[in-house]
Design an enzyme around this catalytic site. Structure first.
Site, PDB file in Angstrom:
ATOM      1  N   HIS A  48      -8.286  16.547   0.381  1.00  0.00           N
ATOM      2  CA  HIS A  48      -9.282  15.484   0.835  1.00  0.00           C
ATOM      3  C   HIS A  48      -9.753  15.326  -0.680  1.00  0.00           C
ATOM      4  CE1 HIS A  48     -13.265  14.366   1.974  1.00  0.00           C
ATOM      5  NE2 HIS A  48     -13.688  15.583   1.486  1.00  0.00           N
ATOM      6  N   GLU A  76     -20.336  23.795  -1.550  1.00  0.00           N
ATOM      7  CA  GLU A  76     -20.894  23.934  -0.165  1.00  0.00           C
ATOM      8  C   GLU A  76     -19.778  24.864   0.732  1.00  0.00           C
ATOM      9  OE1 GLU A  76     -23.425  23.452   1.076  1.00  0.00           O
ATOM     10  OE2 GLU A  76     -23.128  23.351   3.325  1.00  0.00           O
ATOM     11  N   ASP A  77     -18.347  24.519   0.209  1.00  0.00           N
ATOM     12  CA  ASP A  77     -17.554  25.118   1.136  1.00  0.00           C
ATOM     13  C   ASP A  77     -16.661  26.455   0.587  1.00  0.00           C
ATOM     14  OD1 ASP A  77     -18.129  23.078   2.758  1.00  0.00           O
ATOM     15  OD2 ASP A  77     -16.432  22.039   2.257  1.00  0.00           O
TER      16      ASP A  77
HETATM   17 MN    MN Z   1     -15.821  15.990   1.052  1.00  0.00          MN
END
Ligand code: MN
Length: 735
Positions: A48, A76-77
């Site tokens: 991605h 964030e992830d």
């Molecule tokens: Mn993204």
């Protein structure tokens, strides 16, 4: 999935001086960070960010933007942090990734947001670097391209959000290609049936129109060539979503739509554009009202082109856009066009930096983006420096409230409605109780906890920063103070009548108002409450034959109790009913409380001035003051209606001591207690009691109740104790 060398090659194609090592580092870092995470499609997650980066290499963006795209989901992830990214990739890239993280968090709030226009503003307020928006749009584009892997129930919402927010944002940024692709992908998932119907029709029409398009292209080119003009002509069918919108806007059926074919004519110079226009207009009949000159008057996003519609060969209506190659670049890539690299050299390397000539253009564009369509909004927002002096917050229903930076929930409440402000007693920000004094941040969802019949404490006036809130608080406190005195006056008068053995009635008192030289009943009540009129005089005014000796007000009822009243200049004091005696009870100098409830400190380790404090209301019992750090407050987390915002109200010349509690662990030897007591005494502390609460062969634990002037004083005593060799530990007890 794109390989490491492929990413580098893509960038080097338009920017041979790109920092290869930097790109490689980003690739490896993101790959490690995302590890074994996968996408809904089952692909490795890393595919991605790489696709997002690829979209941006098509726009030929600078390497900082590409690296930020590769890293955009790491904070964030994954375990990655902003600090780590700053160390490895420098502050510029870490700021970009941080901006993207903030926007991602915003998604949670935006689900509820009703107004897309306002959300776009919020996005702009948060993204202070336009590259953050470019990465965000590419991110959304790739997510839309892979939306069919996402569970159907989520698709509709994401598609709707794309139509409401991201596609228009791309459009306003002048990126027409991006906008169209976002729209068509969203349209497919948001209205699958309409999309299928229109696509099928367009396909069918495309088969028929194919030859027509070619014929018109040929005819146009040869006509122009005859006048010595070299032009690149290309025709295409309109995109499904724009066809759908046109059908909706004009409420016409597909068959009635005449202009679904558009032609673009690209020429070398501006003069050529007008020459082409002249030839077209003298060759075919024009459709009235369709000519627009965006070259002499560019759109606000810098779009330039000539538009016209003619009835062309085969009586087919043909829409034409005539422009130069430069104009075409801007039409397709918008903001990104200004960062385009040309001929292997940076067109304008610092195009996106503050110093550059393009910066002003960007700035203007961003302002345009943020403008609403109404002139009021335009005026409101042009006053602002790119919104950086504003914060945008949401109501629980998704209404967006714009406030000046530094605004508190109190300002928010008054911005929603004066009644909301006046009855506010507490506040939840993003679902958590916070003091009403907190500073609001962009994107906060603010829920004001209200209590009917409440009025705002006078102290709020100095906390609020908006004029609207201040004026409303002033008005409300004036009324509240007056009502308080009137209520007090009424009780005094009623009791006076009772003691005099006379019947009290409001009507009779009303008739006596002129005799008391007052203008209204309320005025009389308030005057008695303030002690300006004696209650005995009121009884006499109503019953002129009433004998002096029986006058009320001389014998206070011992059971009458007391109440808190307003002191001149604010603050609360404890009063007894006849209003003459100040109570023996110590007054607690706290602002922010109206009404006649007893106020006391939390039983263990109460607050001292300097502590941030909160009042907890217990119906029938009164208000308990806690220091904000008190663990006991957790018990009230789910009862926001009981939280009161309070402040100290200490007068310099009227100092008093306050109880506090400390735990001391000291060496177990003779004379320890005396030494500790001496330290406290030397530092002007009053000891109330010392209790030994624990004892071991070497140490003893002591609980000391003492009285101090304020927090600074308490901390000074604690640090003095800590310097003593006999003391191993000193901690304050917090309620
Ligand atoms: Mn993204």
């Amino acid at each position: 999935m794109m390989r490491q060398y492929e990413l580098v090659e893509r960038v080097k194609r338009y920017n041979p001086h790109a920092d290869e090592a930097l790109l490689n580092r980003a690739y490896v870092y993101a790959m490690k960070a995302h590890g074994t995470q996968t996408r809904a499609s089952g692909d490795p997650y890393m595919s991605h960010p790489l696709e997002v980066a690829a979209i941006l290499t098509d726009l030929k963006l600078d390497e900082a933007t590409i690296v930020a795209a590769v890293l955009h989901d790491t904070i964030e992830d994954t375990d990655a942090t902003k600090e780590e990214i700053a160390t490895l990739f420098g502050p510029q890239i870490s700021e970009l990734v941080d901006g993207l993280t903030k926007i991602k968090k915003l998604d949670l709030v935006s689900k509820k947001a009703a107004q897309a226009e306002n959300l776009r503003k919020l996005l702009l307020a948060i993204a202070d670097d336009v590259r953050v928006l470019l990465v965000k749009l590419a991110d959304r584009l790739h997510n839309m391209r892979t939306l069919h892997y996402v569970p159907p129930e989520k698709r509709t919402r994401i598609a709707e959000e794309t139509l409401d927010i991201y596609a228009p944002l791309a459009g306003r940024m002048g990126m027409q290609d991006m906008r169209e692709e976002l729209e068509d992908l969203a349209f497919r998932h948001f209205m699958p049936e309409a999309h299928a119907t229109i696509t099928a029709r367009l396909d069918e029409l495309g088969r028929k129109a194919g030859p027509v398009i070619e014929e018109i292209e040929r005819e146009l080119e040869s006509k122009l060539a005859a006048f010595g003009l070299k032009a690149d002509v290309s025709g295409r069918l309109k995109r499904p979503y724009s066809v759908w919108k046109k059908m909706e806007r004009k409420s016409v059926s597909f068959e009635q739509l005449s202009d679904i074919i558009g032609f673009r004519i690209i020429v070398a110079t501006v003069a050529d554009c007008y020459a082409v226009l002249g030839i077209v207009h003298t060759t075919w009949p024009t459709v009235p009202g369709r000519f627009k000159d965006y070259i002499s008057t560019p759109k606000q996003n810098d779009y330039r082109s000539l538009h016209t519609t003619v009835v062309g060969p085969g009586r087919q209506r043909v829409e034409l856009q005539i422009r130069t190659e430069d104009m075409d670049n801007i039409a397709e890539f918008g903001i990104a066009a200004h960062a385009l690299y040309k001929d292997g050299r940076a067109n304008d390397r610092s195009a996106l930096s503050r110093e550059s000539r393009a910066y002003n253009w960007l700035r203007r564009t961003i302002e345009t983006l943020a403008e609403g369509d109404s002139p009021e909004e335009f005026l409101e927002h042009t006053k602002l420096e790119l919104f950086h002096d504003q914060v945008f917050c949401f109501t629980p229903k998704g209404r967006l409230i714009a406030l000046p930076r530094g605004a508190t929930p109190i300002d928010f409440a008054y911005a929603v409605h004066t009644d909301v402000g006046n009855t506010a007693v507490g506040c939840k920000v993003n679902g958590r109780m916070v003091p009403l004094l907190s500073e609001l941040q962009n994107g906060d969802e603010v829920e004001i906890v209200r209590s009917p019949g409440q009025s705002p404490p006078a102290a709020w006036e100095s906390i609020a920063i908006t004029g609207k809130a201040r004026a409303a608080i002033r008005r409300a406190t004036r009324t509240a103070v007056r009502n308080q005195y009137a209520g007090l006056g009424r009780r005094i008068i009623e009791r006076a009548f009772e003691r005099a053995g006379k019947l009290f009635s409001e009507d009779k008192l009303k008739a006596a108002v002129p005799r008391l030289a007052r203008t209204s009943l309320d005025d009389v009540l308030a005057s008695v409450g303030r002690g300006e009129i004696f209650s005995g005089d009121v009884v006499k005014a109503v019953y002129p034959d009433f004998k002096e000796g029986q006058a009320a007000g001389s014998a206070p009822d011992p059971k009458a109790g007391g109440w808190f009243g307003m002191k001149k200049g604010g603050g609360l004091v404890f009063r007894v009913p006849d209003g003459k005696q100040e109570a023996q009870l110590p007054s607690i100098p706290i602002r922010g409380l109206n009404g006649d409830l007893p106020v006391h400190f939390a039983p263990d380790g109460g607050a001292v001035p300097g502590d941030r404090i909160v009042g907890i209301l217990t119906p029938g019992k009164g208000i308990t003051i806690y220091p904000i750090q008190s663990p006991a407050l957790m018990a009230f987390d789910d009862q926001p209606e009981r939280w009161l915002d309070v402040r100290w109200d200490i007068e310099e010349d009227h100092r008093q001591r306050f109880p506090a509690q400390i735990n001391v662990t000291a060496i177990n030897e003779p004379g320890t207690l005396a030494q500790i007591a001496a330290v406290i005494g030397e530092n002007d502390g009053n000891i109330d009691s010392i209790t030994v609460i624990g004892r071991s062969p070497d140490f003893r634990d002591l609980k000391i109740d003492l009285e101090v002037w304020d927090l600074k004083h308490l901390n000074a005593i604690i640090s003095q104790l800590r310097t003593k060799t006999i003391v191993s530990q000193v901690e304050r007890v917090n309620g």
